[in-house]
Design an enzyme around this catalytic site. Structure first.
Site, PDB file in Angstrom:
ATOM      1  N   SER A 208       0.835  -1.213   0.000  1.00 41.93           N
ATOM      2  CA  SER A 208       0.000   0.000   0.000  1.00 41.93           C
ATOM      3  C   SER A 208       0.864   1.256   0.000  1.00 41.93           C
ATOM      4  CB  SER A 208      -0.883   0.029   1.251  1.00 41.93           C
ATOM      5  OG  SER A 208      -1.800  -1.021   1.232  1.00 41.93           O
TER       6      SER A 208
ATOM      7  N   GLY B 255      -5.538  -4.168  -7.576  1.00 45.26           N
ATOM      8  CA  GLY B 255      -6.738  -3.371  -7.317  1.00 45.26           C
ATOM      9  C   GLY B 255      -6.373  -1.999  -6.787  1.00 45.26           C
TER      10      GLY B 255
ATOM     11  N   ARG C 203     -13.052  -7.541 -10.983  1.00 46.60           N
ATOM     12  CA  ARG C 203     -13.301  -6.875  -9.697  1.00 46.60           C
ATOM     13  C   ARG C 203     -14.178  -5.620  -9.849  1.00 46.60           C
ATOM     14  NH1 ARG C 203      -7.991  -6.846  -6.170  1.00 46.60           N
ATOM     15  NH2 ARG C 203      -9.535  -6.325  -4.593  1.00 46.60           N
TER      16      ARG C 203
ATOM     17  N   GLN D 239      -9.125   1.984  -0.520  1.00 48.09           N
ATOM     18  CA  GLN D 239      -8.889   2.239  -1.941  1.00 48.09           C
ATOM     19  C   GLN D 239      -9.869   3.275  -2.469  1.00 48.09           C
ATOM     20  OE1 GLN D 239      -8.953  -1.555  -3.923  1.00 48.09           O
ATOM     21  NE2 GLN D 239      -7.007  -2.192  -3.017  1.00 48.09           N
TER      22      GLN D 239
ATOM     23  N   ASP E 183      -6.771  -8.108   4.721  1.00 51.95           N
ATOM     24  CA  ASP E 183      -5.937  -8.927   3.824  1.00 51.95           C
ATOM     25  C   ASP E 183      -5.428 -10.199   4.498  1.00 51.95           C
ATOM     26  OD1 ASP E 183      -6.257  -7.139   1.733  1.00 51.95           O
ATOM     27  OD2 ASP E 183      -4.540  -5.936   2.353  1.00 51.95           O
TER      28      ASP E 183
ATOM     29  N   LYS F 226     -12.049  -9.821  -3.405  1.00 51.49           N
ATOM     30  CA  LYS F 226     -10.602  -9.572  -3.409  1.00 51.49           C
ATOM     31  C   LYS F 226      -9.987 -10.231  -4.649  1.00 51.49           C
ATOM     32  CE  LYS F 226     -10.457  -7.030   0.213  1.00 51.49           C
ATOM     33  NZ  LYS F 226     -10.083  -5.612   0.074  1.00 51.49           N
TER      34      LYS F 226
END
Ligand code: S3P
Length: 441
Positions: free
Chosen positions: A32, A104, A132, A178, A324, A351
């Site tokens: 991230s 993603g 997704r 996100q 996650d 996911k």
């Protein structure tokens, strides 16, 4: 990761029980943080050095996207990038679609950032990313004035540039860093204020990093607000080791008798460490040593030793802070005494794969007793056996079954492990270095 049968476009692994896990490990940089560091450095004025950068396929895809958008990015050494920022309005139109690979995070954040440009862009991804949901970003971006076409709510995204964006106040329907980040990045280009409210606080790396790059952001857990019309100033970013990669070793070290592992300089942002709390509730022996700040983020060394685990009802409030880590938690639950119940985790279904279904199918193939629900599972732990499982191209599912193999007499064959390289290059070598018996099938 070794090339193995890459040329065949397929990589299968076998993970077998081995000796106790021992050693000191440093897992790769946070995914991230690496994505965000590249994005903000690219839009900043001046040169930014990123160290501890994740050399994974996801983050390299984002670097390649910015190269296509006219940003010069050097690699002075592995895990380092020197980004020559072009300023907020310095990106150039790419003449080909921008490929986000499996990421993603890359695609959703780029959707916000590119919605504010003067030029058109197309974002594409691999087979998993192409399935997704993207409306969660395109709908609020449209309210800001963006024009983005999807393929029935999924990629590719055709982003029409040259729109006049206006700030909005938006309550996120799902807790998603996100989506929040995509809107904040669009907000850099918008007139007026952009304010995001979350149903549960999510990771705040975008907010913190914007401030580090000199952009004023007001934020507190569950809320973020900024206004357009400022500039980003280059700064150096130090990326902590990824808690989500450390997670596999926290579970493995807890489960394998005699284990004692030290994980160095792991990022401990409170919005990421739900698994640490969950494992402790299950009886894990994990010590946090030498807590310190690195690059504006809390980091510490984590020592994990074997301890017998028991099942828990996972507090729902922990879910977003370990979003996650469920594949790894499912493996821990499969080896724990009693039943672990997970609820409120429907996001797992969208996911890199449907992680409830992927983990349920694989664990059942090993003989684990598991009941699947729409938003979670009830997993009853005990001894489990050998079997063949499918990763569904999902990096975290593959690595979680590598951990399961440590306990499965006869070993676990894991199909389709190539995507481990998206987030954890070198997983096999690092794992084998501390006692796993993981090999290519
Ligand atoms: C991420 C946010 C999470 C997480 C993903 C990375 C990020 O996704 O699952 O791996 O970097 O913002 P959501 O925001 O969709 O929950």
């Amino acid at each position: 990761m070794s090339a193995g049968n890459d040329t065949a476009g397929r990589l299968d692994w076998v993970s077998r029980p081995a000796r106790p896990l021992r050693g000191t490990l440093t897992v790769p940089g946070d995914k991230s943080v690496s994505h965000r560091a590249l994005m903000l450095a690219a839009l900043a004025e001046g040169d930014s050095r990123i160290s501890g950068f994740l050399e994974g396929e996801d983050t390299r895809a984002t670097a390649a996207v910015f190269a296509q958008l006219g940003v010069s990015i050097e690699t002075p050494a592995p895990g380092e990038r020197m980004v020559h920022g072009v300023g907020l309005h310095g990106l150039r139109r790419a003449d080909r679609p921008l490929d986000c690979g499996n990421a993603g995070t890359g695609m959703r954040l780029l959707a916000g950032l590119l919605a504010g440009q003067a030029f058109d862009s197309t974002l594409v991804g691999d087979a998993s990313l192409s399935r997704r949901p993207m409306r969660r970003v395109t709908e609020p971006l449209a309210r800001m004035g963006a024009r983005i076409d999807t393929h029935e709510g999924t990629p590719p995204l055709q982003i029409h540039g040259g729109q006049h964006l206006r700030g909005i106040r938006y309550e996120l329907p799902v807790a998603s860093a996100q989506v929040k980040s995509a809107l904040l990045l669009a907000g850099l280009y918008a007139e007026g204020d952009t304010e995001i409210l979350e149903p549960h606080p999510t990771r705040d790396y975008t907010e913190r990093m914007l401030v580090a790059f000199g952009w004023p952001v007001e934020f507190a857990p569950g809320r973020a607000r900024l206004s357009g019309g400022h500039a980003l100033r280059a700064t150096d970013v130090r990326v902590p080791a990824d808690f989500s990669s450390a997670a596999f070793f926290l579970v493995a070290g807890s489960l394998v008798p005699g284990s004692d592992l030290l994980l160095r300089a792991v990022g401990l942002n409170p919005r990421r460490t739900g698994l640490l709390q969950a494992l402790r509730l299950m009886g894990a022996d994990i010590e946090v040593h030498d807590e310190r700040q690195s690059g504006g983020e809390p980091v510490a060394d984590l020592r994990v030793r074997h301890a017998p685990l028991h099942g828990i009802e996972l507090p729902e409030a922990l879910v977003p802070d370990m979003i996650d880590e469920f594949p790894a938690l499912f493996v821990a639950a499969s080896a724990a005494r009693g039943t672990t119940v997970v609820r409120g985790a429907a996001e797992l279904r969208v996911k890199e794969s449907d992680r409830i279904a992927s983990m349920a199918a694989g664990l059942r193939a090993l003989g684990v007793q598991l009941e699947e629900t729409p938003d979670g599972a009830a997993i009853t732990g005990g001894a489990f056996g050998a079997g063949t499982v499918e990763s569904h191209g999902d990096h975290r599912v593959a690595m979680s079954f590598a951990v399961a193999g440590l306990l499965a007499k006869g070993g676990v064959r894991i199909e389709d492990c190539l995507n481990v390289a998206t987030s954890f290059p070198g997983f096999m070598e690092l794992a084998n270095g501390c006692g796993f018996a993981l090999s290519e099938a």
